[in-house]
Design a protein around this motif. Structure first.
Motif, PDB file in Angstrom:
ATOM      1  N   ASN A 173       0.823  -1.211   0.000  1.00 37.17           N
ATOM      2  CA  ASN A 173       0.000   0.000   0.000  1.00 37.17           C
ATOM      3  C   ASN A 173       0.856   1.259   0.000  1.00 37.17           C
ATOM      4  N   ASP A 174       2.081   1.167   0.508  1.00 37.58           N
ATOM      5  CA  ASP A 174       3.001   2.308   0.481  1.00 37.58           C
ATOM      6  C   ASP A 174       3.888   2.297  -0.757  1.00 37.58           C
ATOM      7  N   ILE A 175       4.146   1.099  -1.299  1.00 35.79           N
ATOM      8  CA  ILE A 175       4.989   0.989  -2.494  1.00 35.79           C
ATOM      9  C   ILE A 175       4.220   1.384  -3.746  1.00 35.79           C
ATOM     10  N   LEU A 176       2.931   1.038  -3.783  1.00 38.60           N
ATOM     11  CA  LEU A 176       2.111   1.250  -4.964  1.00 38.60           C
ATOM     12  C   LEU A 176       1.049   2.320  -4.726  1.00 38.60           C
ATOM     13  N   ASN A 177       0.623   2.943  -5.798  1.00 37.63           N
ATOM     14  CA  ASN A 177      -0.474   3.908  -5.728  1.00 37.63           C
ATOM     15  C   ASN A 177      -1.767   3.182  -6.092  1.00 37.63           C
ATOM     16  N   LEU A 178      -2.382   2.544  -5.100  1.00 36.97           N
ATOM     17  CA  LEU A 178      -3.542   1.700  -5.336  1.00 36.97           C
ATOM     18  C   LEU A 178      -4.840   2.460  -5.128  1.00 36.97           C
ATOM     19  N   ALA A 179      -5.831   2.134  -5.950  1.00 40.28           N
ATOM     20  CA  ALA A 179      -7.145   2.767  -5.808  1.00 40.28           C
ATOM     21  C   ALA A 179      -7.819   2.322  -4.517  1.00 40.28           C
ATOM     22  N   GLU A 180      -7.625   1.055  -4.145  1.00 39.95           N
ATOM     23  CA  GLU A 180      -8.176   0.511  -2.913  1.00 39.95           C
ATOM     24  C   GLU A 180      -7.069  -0.173  -2.123  1.00 39.95           C
ATOM     25  N   PRO A 181      -7.137  -0.136  -0.792  1.00 39.97           N
ATOM     26  CA  PRO A 181      -6.085  -0.763   0.027  1.00 39.97           C
ATOM     27  C   PRO A 181      -5.968  -2.257  -0.258  1.00 39.97           C
ATOM     28  N   PHE A 182      -4.723  -2.719  -0.279  1.00 36.24           N
ATOM     29  CA  PHE A 182      -4.464  -4.153  -0.453  1.00 36.24           C
ATOM     30  C   PHE A 182      -4.440  -4.775   0.928  1.00 36.24           C
ATOM     31  N   CYS A 258       4.321   2.659 -13.167  1.00 39.81           N
ATOM     32  CA  CYS A 258       4.494   3.338 -14.462  1.00 39.81           C
ATOM     33  C   CYS A 258       3.195   3.353 -15.274  1.00 39.81           C
ATOM     34  N   LYS A 259       2.117   2.807 -14.666  1.00 47.00           N
ATOM     35  CA  LYS A 259       0.784   2.782 -15.287  1.00 47.00           C
ATOM     36  C   LYS A 259       0.768   2.053 -16.638  1.00 47.00           C
ATOM     37  N   GLU A 260       1.631   1.059 -16.778  1.00 56.28           N
ATOM     38  CA  GLU A 260       1.574   0.215 -17.971  1.00 56.28           C
ATOM     39  C   GLU A 260       0.388  -0.735 -17.901  1.00 56.28           C
ATOM     40  N   ILE A 261      -0.011  -1.078 -16.685  1.00 54.15           N
ATOM     41  CA  ILE A 261      -1.235  -1.845 -16.462  1.00 54.15           C
ATOM     42  C   ILE A 261      -2.085  -1.069 -15.458  1.00 54.15           C
ATOM     43  N   GLU A 262      -3.357  -0.855 -15.809  1.00 55.74           N
ATOM     44  CA  GLU A 262      -4.252  -0.066 -14.968  1.00 55.74           C
ATOM     45  C   GLU A 262      -5.544  -0.836 -14.718  1.00 55.74           C
ATOM     46  N   ASN A 263      -6.465  -0.221 -13.989  1.00 53.08           N
ATOM     47  CA  ASN A 263      -7.688  -0.921 -13.570  1.00 53.08           C
ATOM     48  C   ASN A 263      -8.501  -1.457 -14.741  1.00 53.08           C
ATOM     49  N   GLY A 274     -13.772 -14.399  -9.021  1.00 57.08           N
ATOM     50  CA  GLY A 274     -12.618 -13.548  -8.879  1.00 57.08           C
ATOM     51  C   GLY A 274     -12.375 -12.557  -9.999  1.00 57.08           C
ATOM     52  N   VAL A 275     -11.105 -12.101 -10.071  1.00 56.97           N
ATOM     53  CA  VAL A 275     -10.670 -11.072 -11.014  1.00 56.97           C
ATOM     54  C   VAL A 275      -9.534 -11.645 -11.857  1.00 56.97           C
ATOM     55  N   ILE A 276      -9.554 -11.355 -13.150  1.00 60.08           N
ATOM     56  CA  ILE A 276      -8.495 -11.828 -14.042  1.00 60.08           C
ATOM     57  C   ILE A 276      -7.978 -10.674 -14.894  1.00 60.08           C
ATOM     58  N   LEU A 277      -6.808 -10.870 -15.483  1.00 60.20           N
ATOM     59  CA  LEU A 277      -6.287  -9.909 -16.452  1.00 60.20           C
ATOM     60  C   LEU A 277      -6.973 -10.145 -17.797  1.00 60.20           C
ATOM     61  N   LYS A 278      -7.268  -9.074 -18.492  1.00 64.14           N
ATOM     62  CA  LYS A 278      -7.760  -9.204 -19.857  1.00 64.14           C
ATOM     63  C   LYS A 278      -6.631  -9.720 -20.744  1.00 64.14           C
ATOM     64  N   ASP A 279      -6.999 -10.248 -21.889  1.00 62.35           N
ATOM     65  CA  ASP A 279      -6.013 -10.853 -22.782  1.00 62.35           C
ATOM     66  C   ASP A 279      -4.909  -9.873 -23.159  1.00 62.35           C
ATOM     67  N   SER A 280      -5.286  -8.627 -23.430  1.00 60.80           N
ATOM     68  CA  SER A 280      -4.280  -7.629 -23.827  1.00 60.80           C
ATOM     69  C   SER A 280      -3.291  -7.366 -22.694  1.00 60.80           C
TER      70      SER A 280
END
Length: 336
Positions: A173-182, A258-263, A274-280
């Motif tokens: 939570n301190d290393i990353l800029n997360l929208a919601e707490p991990f 670096c925002k290469e992957i976002e929400n 659960g939650v998965i990554l999209k194909d891209s």
């Protein structure tokens, strides 16, 4: 030079003479194919619906190509592990002996956990130096490193590792800029984007480690930190444990900060799924993962450049030397 191939396009794998072909239909219904000389293939990672037959599997086995399968959701499903041609009955006996001997097993397990904690501390120190508030987690890791050498059982060791990792994950939570707490690590299924990234990255590293074990004479089902069980190559779990913070976690930090992957790169599958990554996003992650695996460093002992992927193989060979009592095993610890 052999390399890993990642297949994201649905189609068919075929053998034609001594060449491997990936075939698929284009938008006009015409069959396109891409040839891959078999001598260039180290292993295959299949993320799409790919047809193949026993003739093709026999061809891959003859050439020592390991195939890793991932399901529709990007979760690791299993591996095709060809019959080992580089075998040693003596080494297998030594592997089993070190598992059955409680002291010998615990000594190896301590090294795996100690190596992992070393790299966790290294990550936290990097972000502490960058001004992030990770001192509390660092204190827990330092305590864990002190206690690793005195634990009396695998269960106690796993408990110590779990305590360190809980503190480490809270520091995200301190290393990353997360929208919601991990809040915590959830695996099956991952319940948020960060857990999805960790699961996907760890499964890639597990598969890569298994491919490197295949080159050695080690039996991948006999392990020391993780309990050997059915339907998994648990030695790959042991060895990959050392490298997860160094390879997977650092890659995730970079991709998110670096925002290469976002929400928007994630997809929710409902409460229970659960939650998965999209194909891209999977393609993007794999591309960056392979870049990391090809990155080279000057090896202090070998006095030459070696890639991160080669470090996995060297770690397996270090374990071999330990098992045959040539040299005590010491888990890899990055020096740069």
């Amino acid at each position: 030079m052999s390399q890993s191939y990642y297949v994201f396009r649905s189609g068919r794998l075929r053998r034609r003479q001594n060449t491997l072909y990936i075939e698929w239909e284009d938008q006009n219904g015409q069959v396109d194919r891409q040839p891959i000389p078999i001598e260039n293939v180290r292993d295959l990672y299949l993320f799409a619906e790919v047809d193949l037959n026993t003739k093709l599997l026999s061809f891959l086995a003859q050439n020592g190509v390991v195939v890793h399968f991932f399901n529709y959701y990007g979760f690791y499903a299993g591996s095709f592990y060809p019959r080992e041609s580089n075998v040693s009955g003596h080494l297998l006996v030594c592997q089993v002996e070190h598992y059955l001997d409680g002291e010998k097993r615990l000594a190896l397990a301590r090294e795996f956990v100690g190596g992992a904690m070393f790299h966790i501390r290294r990550n936290l120190n990097t972000y502490r130096d960058a001004g992030r508030r990770v001192e509390e987690a660092l204190a827990v890791v330092e305590e864990g490193l002190e206690r690793v050498g005195s634990v009396k059982s695998i269960a106690e060791l796993m408990g110590e590792e779990g305590r360190v990792r809980d503190a480490y994950y809270k520091a995200f939570n301190d290393i990353l800029n997360l929208a919601e707490p991990f809040e915590k690590r959830v695996r099956r299924p991952p319940d948020n984007p960060l857990n999805a990234l960790l699961s996907f990255g760890n499964s890639l590293l597990y598969a890569a480690t298994l491919s490197e074990i295949y080159v050695t004479q080690l039996n991948p089902t006999v392990s020391y930190l993780h309990e050997p069980g059915q339907r998994r190559f648990s030695l790959a779990l042991d060895l990959s444990e050392v490298f997860k913070p160094l390879i997977v976690d650092r890659l995730i930090f970079r991709l998110l900060n670096c925002k290469e992957i976002e929400n928007e790169d994630f997809e929710a599958l409902g409460e229970a799924r659960g939650v998965i990554l999209k194909d891209s996003a999977r393609r993007k992650f794999v591309r960056r993962f392979e870049e990391v695996m090809q990155t080279t460093v000057k090896h202090r002992r070998l006095k030459r450049e070696v890639s991160y992927r080669q470090l996995l193989r060297l770690e397996a060979y270090k374990l071999v030397r330990h098992l045959v009592e040539m040299e005590p095993y010491s888990a890899f610890r990055a020096w740069w």
